[in-house]
Design an enzyme around this catalytic site. Structure first.
Site, PDB file in Angstrom:
ATOM      1  N   GLU A 127      25.911 -15.776   4.361  1.00  0.00           N
ATOM      2  CA  GLU A 127      26.747 -16.457   3.371  1.00  0.00           C
ATOM      3  C   GLU A 127      26.258 -16.189   1.954  1.00  0.00           C
ATOM      4  OE1 GLU A 127      29.483 -17.750   4.014  1.00  0.00           O
ATOM      5  OE2 GLU A 127      29.470 -18.333   6.120  1.00  0.00           O
ATOM      6  N   ASP A 141      33.845 -10.304  13.326  1.00  0.00           N
ATOM      7  CA  ASP A 141      34.945  -9.856  12.470  1.00  0.00           C
ATOM      8  C   ASP A 141      34.564  -8.873  11.370  1.00  0.00           C
ATOM      9  OD1 ASP A 141      33.489 -11.852  11.270  1.00  0.00           O
ATOM     10  OD2 ASP A 141      35.178 -13.145  10.780  1.00  0.00           O
ATOM     11  N   GLU A 167      41.957 -23.912  13.483  1.00  0.00           N
ATOM     12  CA  GLU A 167      40.722 -23.154  13.646  1.00  0.00           C
ATOM     13  C   GLU A 167      40.730 -22.366  14.951  1.00  0.00           C
ATOM     14  OE1 GLU A 167      37.113 -23.088  11.535  1.00  0.00           O
ATOM     15  OE2 GLU A 167      39.102 -22.309  11.084  1.00  0.00           O
ATOM     16  N   GLU A 226      42.159 -15.815   5.375  1.00  0.00           N
ATOM     17  CA  GLU A 226      42.350 -14.547   6.087  1.00  0.00           C
ATOM     18  C   GLU A 226      43.816 -14.197   6.303  1.00  0.00           C
ATOM     19  OE1 GLU A 226      38.246 -15.652   6.492  1.00  0.00           O
ATOM     20  OE2 GLU A 226      40.072 -16.787   6.941  1.00  0.00           O
ATOM     21  N   THR A 250      34.394  -8.681   2.015  1.00  0.00           N
ATOM     22  CA  THR A 250      34.954  -9.669   2.945  1.00  0.00           C
ATOM     23  C   THR A 250      35.198 -11.009   2.264  1.00  0.00           C
ATOM     24  OG1 THR A 250      34.726 -10.548   5.194  1.00  0.00           O
ATOM     25  CG2 THR A 250      32.766 -10.617   3.790  1.00  0.00           C
TER      26      THR A 250
END
Length: 881
Positions: free
Chosen positions: A79, A226, A320, A338, A424
């Site tokens: 993160e 991902d 989710e 996304e 991302t």
């Protein structure tokens, strides 16, 4: 700025900042917070995209003046990299662009880059592992191994956590000339590539950072993996290294071969990619259509995006997680971007104004359901519309950016967005970095590629204006079959059900009453648009096509019937889960050497509570299906009855043989060639009634294993077996009994074989114990460990802890129910056997016709089968659901 600064995040319901340590811990979610004004840094380049240049200039000054990166706090390496390091680099990228234009940022002298370099060095201690994979967390002040670091004991990290570093780290190296960052990120990517599962070319979700062993061996394109795939392709775009493109293409081929089940994307096992590992999808996979656009594979991108949009239209936001029949699995929605990202890229690729309407829907839903006086609040439950006091930094960093770009014209932008690549976290890195400070020698470390026949590879990084010259009909023609997929699969209301509460007509057929062998029931199903498909592995699958129903009311009855079948199967799966059992041939010439893996029953004697098991000679019953009164009771009395699967419920067979005097029963699969080698075991369910009257043990053998007993009967007539919870050693079997001389006087060849068998027995027992722990058998279908796409669950009752229960797959306007067990209860619709190599089928057929006169050869053949079982068990031993 008004309510939260300098805190990391805004709490929009209470209008204050979230400071780590001052609010109740949220677990791993708080690892993104480092007391470094996270949201402000994460949003820097968004301000420039929105043409807020003055605000950007003031924000940069605040970051330079106020942000401290030397805090004694443990943060997530992943993160912190994508949000903070990426935010500083993105801010630096647009700052130097504005400075070159000559109007703004004339005072800027690379201060954000200096901060980025400082942060990069603070993350480097996390890479102090033998594998080169980083620890998942690092202390900004003390690193990893320091006594005061309070971290460094972790052993696992997710694939995305270790594989989503190359863009930021390489950009930092290219900006500063310090090659160490790019070197570390490349080493981590290289290690993951080398550890991929070679036969499937898939990677797992989590990996041991020290040994490189896969800890979770399920594979998909959502959470945990991902952005690893995303960064392989984008690393090629940014850095120009062909090895990244080759790796991505290899993985992409595997994804489309195994994970993509249009319009769904379902997780599979890396070792057995034909078996689904989940029956639900998480919202993070919504990025994948956008990545497919970048790759140039537009059709599946449109299909998956449309499916996701239908889910959003039903629930206002993307939950989710949601099941394969599009019901809510995890109800939260933290305002993830996304789907908006994929919408933007699809609009860029197709020029279809439909995607502007999609974007409009997103904006309207945000304003209507998520907007609160101090910001936008995450949805605690998309079904009720309740809020959570949370607004993650990615909402401003990504959601605002992609939605603005979706509607912005070229003249609305103060710079050309095509000169940059998105990370991302949607941070902007300039493409000219590919030719700057190339301190890393380009060498293709990628080996052992599979030859891929995919013409789409020719279009990787395509010029979308050439590929799709603004032809809206192209995308529309793909979307059209999917526009009602969610509503048809999961209707909002069923009028027939409401009628049945009053004096209206009753449903023509309930799932609990359904019998697959009843012609009248089949006719009713046909009228409701439900048909039976006989699969190659002998099972049947229920499929519902509403358009084939006789009327709209019949179609509603069909949908209700399918929902009832889902719930019925789900209830059965929630019953006790039993491990596999053993059928051991103890008579001459086997004497306990041959152990057959058997499926248990949910009724009758519990062999785990009767350690001695049930021992007796076997006898074939008449009729062989056991569905009516036994006509040869004298042959069955005090023996273990053999019968064929089919025609009626398992419990009915058990009652009939018990009435005839049998002391146990073995049901043999009627599907020619089926084997525990290739098909997961399942346990025999009851008939929905009280089965306490059944007191004898019942076990199930696949066709191949059953034929071993049948061949032995033909050769030796009197065959004695032991039914038990696990295989017994021969000392236990023959305890208190005379051991024949030919066992004692066996020749050297047999002694050698015994040694091998005893070793194999040990392995087999360990494998069975591992199986009982990690591969529990489903009531009517396999555990997700061995499950298939048409599983069964009630998603609304699930939590993340038990989320891998099986569920029905309902897609493309079709409703699927697993094959029905015997004549009624649902049973597995696993089609793995259809995909086995021909050699295995041939072996299965030949092994079912063993010549028992030759005592050595059949044992070797059986040993070979056992070894295959053992390897499979060991391979799956550590799999997590």
């Amino acid at each position: 700025q008004e309510h939260a600064y300098p805190a990391d995040e805004l709490m929009p319901l209470t209008c204050r900042g979230r400071v780590r340590g001052q609010e109740p811990s949220r677990g791993d979610v708080d690892d993104a917070l480092g007391k470094f004004s996270l949201t402000l840094i994460d949003t820097l380049d968004t301000l420039v995209v929105l043409n807020k240049t003055k605000e950007f200039e003031e924000a940069v000054k605040k970051v330079i003046k106020d942000v401290n990166l030397d805090n004694d706090i443990v943060v997530s390496v992943f993160e912190t990299n994508i949000r903070v390091l990426g935010g500083l680099l993105g801010g630096h990228s647009v700052a130097i662009m504005l400075k070159e234009k000559g109007e703004y940022m004339q005072w800027y002298n690379g201060e954000l880059l200096h901060m980025a370099k400082e942060l990069g060095y603070k993350l480097l201690p996390a890479f102090n592992t033998t594998s080169g994979l980083p620890y998942p967390r690092v202390n900004l002040k003390f690193g990893v191994r320091h006594p005061e670091a309070r971290t460094g004991t972790e052993t696992d990290t997710c694939t995305a956590c270790a594989g989503t570093l190359i863009l930021e780290f390489a950009a930092l190296s290219r900006f500063t000339g310090a090659s160490i960052f790019e070197e570390y990120a490349r080493k981590a990517l290289d290690f993951i590539w080398e550890k991929r599962q070679r036969s499937s070319n898939l990677v797992g979700v989590t990996i041991n950072i020290h040994t490189g062993d896969w800890v979770r061996k399920d594979s998909g394109v959502g959470a945990g993996i991902d952005s690893y795939y995303e960064y392989l392709l984008k690393a090629y775009v940014l850095l120009g290294d062909d090895s990244f493109l080759e790796r991505f293409n290899t993985h992409y081929d595997a994804i489309m071969r195994y994970i993509s089940q249009p319009p769904l994307l379902l997780d599979v096992h890396i070792h057995k990619p034909m078996l689904n590992a989940r029956t639900w999808m998480d919202s993070l996979l919504a990025f994948f259509p956008g990545l497919q656009v970048l790759k140039g594979d537009i059709r599946p991108a449109i299909e998956t995006h449309e499916m996701l949009y239908q889910v959003i239209k039903k629930h206002n936001f993307l939950p989710e997680a949601f099941t394969t029949d599009f019901r809510v699995h995890w109800a939260q929605h933290p305002l993830r971007p996304e789907f908006a990202e994929s919408t933007y890229f699809l609009y860029k690729a197709t020029g279809d104004p439909y995607y502007l309407e999609v974007g409009k829907t997103l904006i309207e839903n945000l304003n209507k359901y998520a907007r609160v006086p101090c910001g936008f609040a995450a949805m605690k439950d998309v079904r009720t519309g309740s809020h959570e006091d949370r607004m993650d930094s990615f909402f401003l960093a990504e959601m605002f950016k992609y939605l603005y770009l979706l509607f912005a014209d070229k003249e609305d932008m103060i710079f050309d967005i095509e000169d940059y690549i998105f990370t991302t976290e949607a941070h902007l890195l300039p493409l000219w970095l590919s030719t700057t400070n190339q301190t890393i020698s380009k060498k293709n470390t990628t080996t052992e590629y599979t030859e891929l026949d995919d013409s789409n590879f020719d279009w990787t990084c395509p010029n979308t204006q050439i590929l799709f010259p603004n032809d809206p009909m192209f995308a529309q023609s793909i979307r059209e079959p999917l526009k009602n997929v969610v509503d048809k699969s999961c209707p909002r209301g069923i009028s027939r059900a409401e009628e049945s509460l009053g004096s209206g007509p009753k449903p023509p057929l309930r799932a609990r009453d359904f019998m697959a062998s009843n012609p009248e029931h089949l006719e009713i199903l046909k009228k409701m648009g439900v048909s039976l498909i006989h699969l190659k592995d002998g099972r049947v699958q229920l499929v519902q096509h509403a358009v084939q129903a006789a009327s709209s009311l019949d179609a509603e009855d069909g949908l209700r019937f399918m929902q009832e079948m889902i719930e019925l199967s789900s209830q059965q799966q929630k019953e006790q889960q039993l491990p596999p059992r053993a059928v051991q041939i103890v008579s001459h010439p086997f004497f306990g050497r041959v152990v057959l893996t058997a499926g248990p029953a949910q009724f009758g004697m519990d062999l785990s509570k009767h350690k001695a098991g049930t021992r007796g000679f076997v006898a074939t019953i008449k009729p062989y299906n056991g569905c009516s009164e036994i006509t040869n009771p004298e042959a069955v009395k005090e023996k273990i009855a053999l019968m064929q699967r089919g025609q009626c419920m398992f419990a009915e067979k058990a009652r009939n043989i018990q009435k005839a005097g049998a002391i146990g029963g073995i049901v043999i699969d009627d599907n020619e060639g089926s084997s525990s080698d290739t098909a997961p075991l399942f346990q025999m369910a009851g008939d929905g009634k009280n089965t306490d009257d059944i007191t004898i043990p019942m076990l199930f053998l696949f066709n191949k294993e059953g034929n071993i007993i049948l061949d032995a009967i033909r050769e030796y007539e009197a065959v004695e077996v032991l039914l038990s919870d696990k295989a017994k050693d021969r000392a236990t079997i023959f305890k208190g009994k005379m051991i024949p001389n030919y066992i004692i006087d066996s020749n050297l060849e047999m002694e050698n074989m015994d040694q091998k068998l005893s070793e194999n027995d040990s392995h087999k027992q360990n494998a069975e114990e591992a199986t009982s722990a990690s591969q529990d058998v489903g009531a009517v279908s396999e555990e997700p460990e061995e499950g298939e796409s048409s599983d069964v669950t009630d998603p609304d009752s699930l939590s993340p802890a038990n989320a891998d229960s099986d569920s029905i797959s309902i897609s493309n306007q079709d409703s699927y129910v697993p094959g029905t067990d015997e004549a009624g209860a649902p049973k597995p619709a696993c089609t793995q056997g259809d995909n086995q190599p021909q050699e295995q089928k041939t072996e299965a057929e030949s092994n079912s016709k063993v010549n028992w006169d030759n005592k050595v050869q059949p044992m070797e053949s059986i040993l070979a089968d056992w070894n295959e079982d053992i390897e499979a068990f060991e391979m799956m031993e550590k799999d997590e659901l």
